[in-house]
Design an enzyme around this catalytic site. Sequence first.
Site, PDB file in Angstrom:
ATOM      1  N   GLY A  47      45.475  53.439  39.754  1.00 52.16           N
ATOM      2  CA  GLY A  47      44.080  53.118  40.032  1.00 52.16           C
ATOM      3  C   GLY A  47      43.983  52.193  41.224  1.00 52.16           C
ATOM      4  O   GLY A  47      44.927  51.444  41.515  1.00 52.16           O
ATOM      5  N   GLN A  73      40.315  46.231  46.855  1.00 59.29           N
ATOM      6  CA  GLN A  73      41.748  46.128  47.144  1.00 59.29           C
ATOM      7  C   GLN A  73      42.106  46.675  48.525  1.00 59.29           C
ATOM      8  O   GLN A  73      43.230  46.495  48.989  1.00 59.29           O
ATOM      9  CB  GLN A  73      42.554  46.859  46.065  1.00 59.29           C
ATOM     10  CG  GLN A  73      42.425  46.181  44.704  1.00 59.29           C
ATOM     11  CD  GLN A  73      43.212  46.912  43.651  1.00 59.29           C
ATOM     12  OE1 GLN A  73      42.781  47.931  43.139  1.00 59.29           O
ATOM     13  NE2 GLN A  73      44.410  46.426  43.352  1.00 59.29           N
ATOM     14  N   CYS A 129      49.023  45.433  38.622  1.00 60.18           N
ATOM     15  CA  CYS A 129      47.929  45.550  39.591  1.00 60.18           C
ATOM     16  C   CYS A 129      48.543  45.557  40.982  1.00 60.18           C
ATOM     17  O   CYS A 129      49.407  44.733  41.276  1.00 60.18           O
ATOM     18  CB  CYS A 129      46.982  44.362  39.433  1.00 60.18           C
ATOM     19  SG  CYS A 129      45.621  44.370  40.614  1.00 60.18           S
ATOM     20  N   LEU A 130      48.107  46.487  41.827  1.00 59.26           N
ATOM     21  CA  LEU A 130      48.691  46.594  43.171  1.00 59.26           C
ATOM     22  C   LEU A 130      48.440  45.349  44.014  1.00 59.26           C
ATOM     23  O   LEU A 130      49.153  45.108  44.983  1.00 59.26           O
ATOM     24  CB  LEU A 130      48.159  47.836  43.894  1.00 59.26           C
ATOM     25  CG  LEU A 130      48.580  49.184  43.296  1.00 59.26           C
ATOM     26  CD1 LEU A 130      47.939  50.331  44.068  1.00 59.26           C
ATOM     27  CD2 LEU A 130      50.093  49.339  43.271  1.00 59.26           C
ATOM     28  N   HIS A 174      40.114  48.118  33.924  1.00 60.51           N
ATOM     29  CA  HIS A 174      40.768  47.291  34.957  1.00 60.51           C
ATOM     30  C   HIS A 174      40.078  47.489  36.311  1.00 60.51           C
ATOM     31  O   HIS A 174      39.757  46.514  37.000  1.00 60.51           O
ATOM     32  CB  HIS A 174      42.253  47.691  35.028  1.00 60.51           C
ATOM     33  CG  HIS A 174      43.057  46.961  36.061  1.00 60.51           C
ATOM     34  ND1 HIS A 174      44.080  46.088  35.731  1.00 60.51           N
ATOM     35  CD2 HIS A 174      43.004  46.984  37.415  1.00 60.51           C
ATOM     36  CE1 HIS A 174      44.599  45.594  36.851  1.00 60.51           C
ATOM     37  NE2 HIS A 174      43.977  46.127  37.892  1.00 60.51           N
ATOM     38  N   GLU A 175      39.841  48.748  36.688  1.00 60.41           N
ATOM     39  CA  GLU A 175      39.251  49.032  38.013  1.00 60.41           C
ATOM     40  C   GLU A 175      37.787  48.586  38.081  1.00 60.41           C
ATOM     41  O   GLU A 175      37.350  48.057  39.099  1.00 60.41           O
ATOM     42  CB  GLU A 175      39.371  50.520  38.364  1.00 60.41           C
ATOM     43  CG  GLU A 175      40.797  51.051  38.448  1.00 60.41           C
ATOM     44  CD  GLU A 175      41.743  50.188  39.268  1.00 60.41           C
ATOM     45  OE1 GLU A 175      41.295  49.544  40.238  1.00 60.41           O
ATOM     46  OE2 GLU A 175      42.928  50.139  38.927  1.00 60.41           O
ATOM     47  N   HIS A 230      37.571  45.000  38.816  1.00 58.75           N
ATOM     48  CA  HIS A 230      37.746  44.724  40.254  1.00 58.75           C
ATOM     49  C   HIS A 230      36.408  44.818  40.991  1.00 58.75           C
ATOM     50  O   HIS A 230      36.126  44.001  41.873  1.00 58.75           O
ATOM     51  CB  HIS A 230      38.678  45.761  40.899  1.00 58.75           C
ATOM     52  CG  HIS A 230      40.135  45.408  40.850  1.00 58.75           C
ATOM     53  ND1 HIS A 230      40.648  44.279  41.435  1.00 58.75           N
ATOM     54  CD2 HIS A 230      41.203  46.069  40.324  1.00 58.75           C
ATOM     55  CE1 HIS A 230      41.966  44.249  41.258  1.00 58.75           C
ATOM     56  NE2 HIS A 230      42.324  45.328  40.584  1.00 58.75           N
TER      57      HIS A 230
HETATM   58 ZN    ZN Z   1      44.150  45.909  39.931  1.00 53.03          ZN
END
Ligand code: ZN
Length: 193
Positions: free
Chosen positions: A45, A50, A107-108, A149-150, A153
């Site tokens: 995701g 991000q 998480c990236l 999660h997304e 963000h």
């Molecule tokens: Zn994340």
Amino acid sequence: MILPVVKYGHPVLRAKGAKIESASADITKLIADMFETMYASKGIGLAAQQVGQVVQLAVIDVRGIEDRPSTLELDGKPADVESIMPLVLINPELTPSGESITAPEGCLSFPEIYADVTRQAFVTVKALNAKGKPISFKCGGLLARAVQHETDHLNGILFIDRMSKKAKDEIRDEIELVQAETKAKLQKTTRTN
Ligand code: ZN
């Protein structure tokens, strides 16, 4: 085009995304770039923040993750998760339900950092797709976790905000290191500009 992924410590990760009014050519290009970036980073995701864009847009693809299954319901009936993959969510609105489940999450924007996060088992989603058309579905398992999660963000909320104090304490040094590296990079950019 693969975009640089913004790391923790950058203020854009705390910004609430603006609603997207229409699926413009710019948004279509951003969606394609976000998928390319997500696949290149081996993520499941990615949210617009991000990649430095403050809009309500996230991309998700849980295909290929076999040890953590997902479930899907369309119009109240069980459906094949792959039928909605890859998934684009524009302006998502969530209604989580079911029991609280604690499981590891990454998480990236926090490279190589994993910790337990508690989230609800299911989530009902209303959003627009890549073409700007309304979609709705209910999901569970890994997909429900990824959607929550997304969407966090998109509202400037990070997975570290959802961790117990104990879980966060265990990775505190790693979090602080990422934050310090990002801030040092930001300062350097400001100086050279
Ligand atoms: Zn994340």
